[in-house]
Enzyme design. Sequence first.
Site, short mmCIF file in Angstrom:
data_model
loop_
_atom_site.label_atom_id
_atom_site.label_comp_id
_atom_site.label_asym_id
_atom_site.label_seq_id
_atom_site.Cartn_x
_atom_site.Cartn_y
_atom_site.Cartn_z
N GLY A 39 -52.25 -0.76 -72.16
CA GLY A 39 -53.44 -1.09 -71.40
C GLY A 39 -54.27 -2.18 -72.05
O GLY A 39 -55.41 -2.43 -71.64
N LYS A 40 -53.72 -2.83 -73.06
CA LYS A 40 -54.50 -3.86 -73.77
C LYS A 40 -54.91 -5.01 -72.86
O LYS A 40 -56.03 -5.49 -72.94
CB LYS A 40 -53.78 -4.35 -75.02
CG LYS A 40 -52.44 -4.97 -74.81
CD LYS A 40 -51.72 -5.17 -76.14
CE LYS A 40 -50.30 -5.59 -75.90
NZ LYS A 40 -49.48 -4.57 -75.24
N ALA B 296 -52.34 -17.94 -69.80
CA ALA B 296 -51.10 -17.17 -69.84
C ALA B 296 -50.09 -17.90 -70.71
O ALA B 296 -49.82 -19.08 -70.48
CB ALA B 296 -50.56 -16.99 -68.43
N THR B 297 -49.53 -17.21 -71.69
CA THR B 297 -48.57 -17.84 -72.59
C THR B 297 -47.12 -17.58 -72.17
O THR B 297 -46.20 -18.12 -72.79
CB THR B 297 -48.78 -17.36 -74.03
OG1 THR B 297 -48.60 -15.94 -74.08
CG2 THR B 297 -50.15 -17.76 -74.55
N ALA B 298 -46.92 -16.77 -71.15
CA ALA B 298 -45.55 -16.43 -70.73
C ALA B 298 -44.87 -17.60 -70.02
O ALA B 298 -45.52 -18.34 -69.28
CB ALA B 298 -45.58 -15.22 -69.79
N HIS C 224 -49.63 -8.85 -63.60
CA HIS C 224 -50.82 -9.43 -64.24
C HIS C 224 -51.57 -10.31 -63.25
O HIS C 224 -52.80 -10.26 -63.18
CB HIS C 224 -50.41 -10.25 -65.48
CG HIS C 224 -50.14 -9.42 -66.68
ND1 HIS C 224 -50.96 -9.43 -67.78
CD2 HIS C 224 -49.14 -8.55 -66.97
CE1 HIS C 224 -50.49 -8.60 -68.69
NE2 HIS C 224 -49.38 -8.06 -68.22
N ARG C 225 -50.85 -11.11 -62.50
CA ARG C 225 -51.50 -12.00 -61.52
C ARG C 225 -52.26 -11.20 -60.47
O ARG C 225 -53.38 -11.54 -60.11
CB ARG C 225 -50.45 -12.87 -60.82
CG ARG C 225 -49.98 -14.01 -61.63
CD ARG C 225 -49.04 -14.89 -60.80
NE ARG C 225 -48.55 -15.97 -61.62
CZ ARG C 225 -47.29 -16.34 -61.69
NH1 ARG C 225 -46.37 -15.74 -60.96
NH2 ARG C 225 -46.94 -17.33 -62.48
N ARG D 89 -55.67 -9.81 -61.62
CA ARG D 89 -56.77 -10.73 -61.93
C ARG D 89 -57.56 -11.09 -60.67
O ARG D 89 -56.99 -11.31 -59.60
CB ARG D 89 -56.22 -12.03 -62.53
CG ARG D 89 -55.67 -11.87 -63.90
CD ARG D 89 -55.44 -13.19 -64.58
NE ARG D 89 -54.48 -14.06 -63.93
CZ ARG D 89 -53.19 -14.14 -64.24
NH1 ARG D 89 -52.69 -13.37 -65.17
NH2 ARG D 89 -52.40 -14.98 -63.63
N ASP E 35 -53.60 -14.27 -73.04
CA ASP E 35 -52.66 -13.16 -72.95
C ASP E 35 -51.24 -13.70 -72.91
O ASP E 35 -50.81 -14.23 -71.89
CB ASP E 35 -52.96 -12.32 -71.70
CG ASP E 35 -52.33 -10.94 -71.73
OD1 ASP E 35 -51.56 -10.65 -72.66
OD2 ASP E 35 -52.61 -10.16 -70.80
#
EC number: 2.7.1.156
Length: 186
Positions: free
Chosen positions: A19-20, A39-41, A57-58, A61, A91
């Site tokens: 849950g971070k 976003a670093t992915a 994640h998208r 947000r 993230d």
Amino acid sequence: MIGGNERATLLVTGPARSGKSEWAERLAHESERSVIYIATAREDPDDADWMARIDAHRRRRPAHWSTLCVPTELESAIATADRGDVCLLIDSLGTWVANLIELDDAAWQARSERLLTVLEQRPAALVILVAEETGWGVIPAYPSGRLFRDRLGGLVRRLGPRCAATYLVTGGHALDLRRLGVPLER
């Protein structure tokens, strides 16, 4: 929570699926600042599971948050971010480290030093960093796994003392380690 005109860096760390990211997003939302999500992915259309994680994640947000996809040039993204009362939510540091795993030790040290420097000089009012906790289980069997664990663990250890708050998210709770913990000597 950090508010008003304060400038701060916050670190949110924890294991996978803890849950971070949600906690970091909550902190960003509660800051009442404009949010730039970094976003670093790297997207990989051939990896359905990875793409589903990115999509989750998208969807979580808010639509009014700006998003930058920055797999490797994190230092530049932070340094050139909007000046003023903005929140940068990054993230994640683990993905950034993984994206740079091929760097030799000298190049990695230079990049991590540059990140620490730019965080101290950042133009944004608030920076929230998400980082995975590694090394809580068995020692990785492969050299690349050990290298990743050591680089990310070392970076997080160096970041923690520099942050206004360091949160550990686990077991459904976010703990402020700055308030509860005893700092180690550097």
